[in-house]
Write an enzyme that holds these catalytic residues in place. Structure first.
Site, PDB file in Angstrom:
ATOM      1  N   LYS A 144      49.348  52.716  41.568  1.00  0.00           N
ATOM      2  CA  LYS A 144      50.019  52.049  42.694  1.00  0.00           C
ATOM      3  C   LYS A 144      50.737  52.694  43.837  1.00  0.00           C
ATOM      4  CE  LYS A 144      52.129  47.554  42.494  1.00  0.00           C
ATOM      5  NZ  LYS A 144      50.708  46.395  42.896  1.00  0.00           N
ATOM      6  N   ARG A 164      53.721  52.258  34.338  1.00  0.00           N
ATOM      7  CA  ARG A 164      52.825  52.301  35.434  1.00  0.00           C
ATOM      8  C   ARG A 164      53.132  53.314  36.422  1.00  0.00           C
ATOM      9  NH1 ARG A 164      50.547  46.570  37.449  1.00  0.00           N
ATOM     10  NH2 ARG A 164      52.413  46.831  38.878  1.00  0.00           N
ATOM     11  N   GLU A 178      37.937  44.348  42.142  1.00  0.00           N
ATOM     12  CA  GLU A 178      39.217  43.289  42.598  1.00  0.00           C
ATOM     13  C   GLU A 178      39.410  43.255  43.862  1.00  0.00           C
ATOM     14  OE1 GLU A 178      43.243  45.155  42.097  1.00  0.00           O
ATOM     15  OE2 GLU A 178      42.388  47.275  41.807  1.00  0.00           O
TER      16      GLU A 178
HETATM   17  C1  PLP Z   1      49.935  45.463  42.404  1.00  0.00           C
HETATM   18  C2  PLP Z   1      48.458  45.296  42.283  1.00  0.00           C
HETATM   19  C3  PLP Z   1      47.969  44.395  41.440  1.00  0.00           C
HETATM   20  C4  PLP Z   1      48.658  43.096  40.717  1.00  0.00           C
HETATM   21  O1  PLP Z   1      49.456  43.762  39.527  1.00  0.00           O
HETATM   22  P1  PLP Z   1      50.626  43.001  38.788  1.00  0.00           P
HETATM   23  O2  PLP Z   1      51.285  44.162  37.850  1.00  0.00           O
HETATM   24  O3  PLP Z   1      50.019  41.967  38.145  1.00  0.00           O
HETATM   25  O4  PLP Z   1      51.616  42.698  40.105  1.00  0.00           O
HETATM   26  C5  PLP Z   1      46.551  44.297  41.411  1.00  0.00           C
HETATM   27  N1  PLP Z   1      45.784  45.086  42.299  1.00  0.00           N
HETATM   28  C6  PLP Z   1      46.491  46.028  42.907  1.00  0.00           C
HETATM   29  C7  PLP Z   1      45.552  46.821  43.929  1.00  0.00           C
HETATM   30  C8  PLP Z   1      47.749  46.192  43.108  1.00  0.00           C
HETATM   31  O5  PLP Z   1      48.493  47.054  43.691  1.00  0.00           O
END
Ligand code: PLP
Length: 341
Positions: A184, A82, A220
């Site tokens: 991210k 990722r 989300e």
């Molecule tokens: C990190 C993150 C998540 C959760 O991802 P995980 O890999 O399960 O920790 C969900 N939404 C956003 C915007 C994130 O930055």
């Protein structure tokens, strides 16, 4: 190895400096060998790309102690992959996936005294990140970067069991179509701070973001993906190119299908159908699953039948199965658990 004397159950989710961190520098088109250092501070030029134009990406993961005393991490290969996608989208050099995992392993080993004991509910949070360091004043990608990994112990996310939270439909958008919602990057968080503070000031725990193009579909929250449980026990999660592909959510969908025999669906989820679901939860590394009891849309309340006292029954089963896999009580799918020592 002697553990640090820390009140593991009461440390909360805040930064605590640990002994070692990993650093690798990118210069003249290549990454150096990387090393562990003691200094937690970073000195860089006032005009560094990260400071001026926010060229930075990160990951978040946890190390913890299993029942049989091993220190492990959960699916670090997916964090490595990722981060490659995040870096590419911001025109940053890729940190090789095998080196990412090696850097995480070395940093956790060097801070093993901070990995909380089994049963404490606490974990060692791991933060890999990368940023542009050389001076950049005309808008362009930096030429030099630093990749780092630090760790910090964090307490149990829910003390005394997970209480369902109340979230509100946000008036702000999180991610534009064809934007950066799927990576991210700190930039997605900087602009979410006003939205989350607004939600808190209005008495809500979190925001539910809708798709910014039509504002009809569920995306989300600021840092966690949604799962919904339909009245027929089907596990439904929004499909969208503008949400961050949560590793926890992907793991939960796998567990639902292959461990619990539930039907799963990744599809558009319209806000109009949220009222028809039986349960709702937020998925992310920090809490694994936070149950949602209520969604408020400008005064109109949607109360899930699972209520405000405890997790819904299907959400609870998903939570117990995934945390059982993580803690070594339930056999994990091939490659999910990376043993550090
Ligand atoms: C990190 C993150 C998540 C959760 O991802 P995980 O890999 O399960 O920790 C969900 N939404 C956003 C915007 C994130 O930055």
């Amino acid at each position: 190895m002697e553990k640090k004397k820390i009140d593991w159950e009461n440390i909360g989710f805040s930064y605590m400096q640990t002994d070692k961190r990993y650093v690798s520098d990118f210069k003249d088109g290549k990454w150096d060998d990387g090393t562990l250092v003691d200094d937690a501070n970073i000195t860089m030029n006032e005009c560094a790309g990260v400071l001026q134009y926010a060229q930075t990406v990160f990951e978040g993961m946890k190390a913890y102690t299993t029942e049989d005393g091993r220190i492990v991490t959960f699916r670090p290969d997916l964090n490595a992959a990722r981060m490659v996608e995040s870096a590419k989208r911001l025109e940053m050099p890729v940190f090789p996936e095998d080196r990412f995992i090696d850097a995480v392993v070395r940093t956790v080993k060097a801070n093993a005294a901070y990995v909380p004991p089994y049963g404490s509910g606490a974990t060692l949070y791991i933060r890999p990140y990368m940023f542009g360091v050389n001076p950049v004043i005309g808008v362009k990608p930096a030429d030099e970067y630093q990749f780092r990994v630090f760790t910090t112990p964090v307490g149990p996310y829910f003390k005394g069991g997970a209480k369902p939270i109340t979230i509100c439909v946000s008036d702000f958008d999180r991610a534009a179509p064809r934007g950066t919602g799927h990576i991210k990057a700190g930039l997605n968080y900087a602009m979410s701070l006003h939205a989350i503070m607004t939600a808190h000031r209005n008495g809500f725990d979190e925001n539910m973001y809708l798709d910014s193009a039509t504002r009809t579909k569920v995306e989300e929250t600021g840092g966690a993906n949604f799962i919904f449980i339909a009245k027929d026990n089907k596990v439904v999660t929004p499909h969208s190119g503008t949400i961050l592909p949560s590793i926890t959510r992907r793991s939960i969908m796998y567990v639902a299908e292959h461990y619990l025999g539930l039907e799963v669906e990744e599809r558009d989820v319209y806000f109009d159908e949220v009222k028809d679901f039986a349960e709702c939860g937020l998925c992310g590394t920090a809490a694994v699953i936070s149950p949602v009891g209520k969604v408020v849309d400008h005064g109109k309340e949607i109360c899930f039948p699972s209520g405000m006292e405890k997790m819904g029954p299907v959400t609870q089963k998903l939570y117990d199965t995934l945390t059982g896999i993580q803690m070594g009580q339930i056999e994990a799918p091939e490659g999910w658990i990376k043993v550090i020592e």
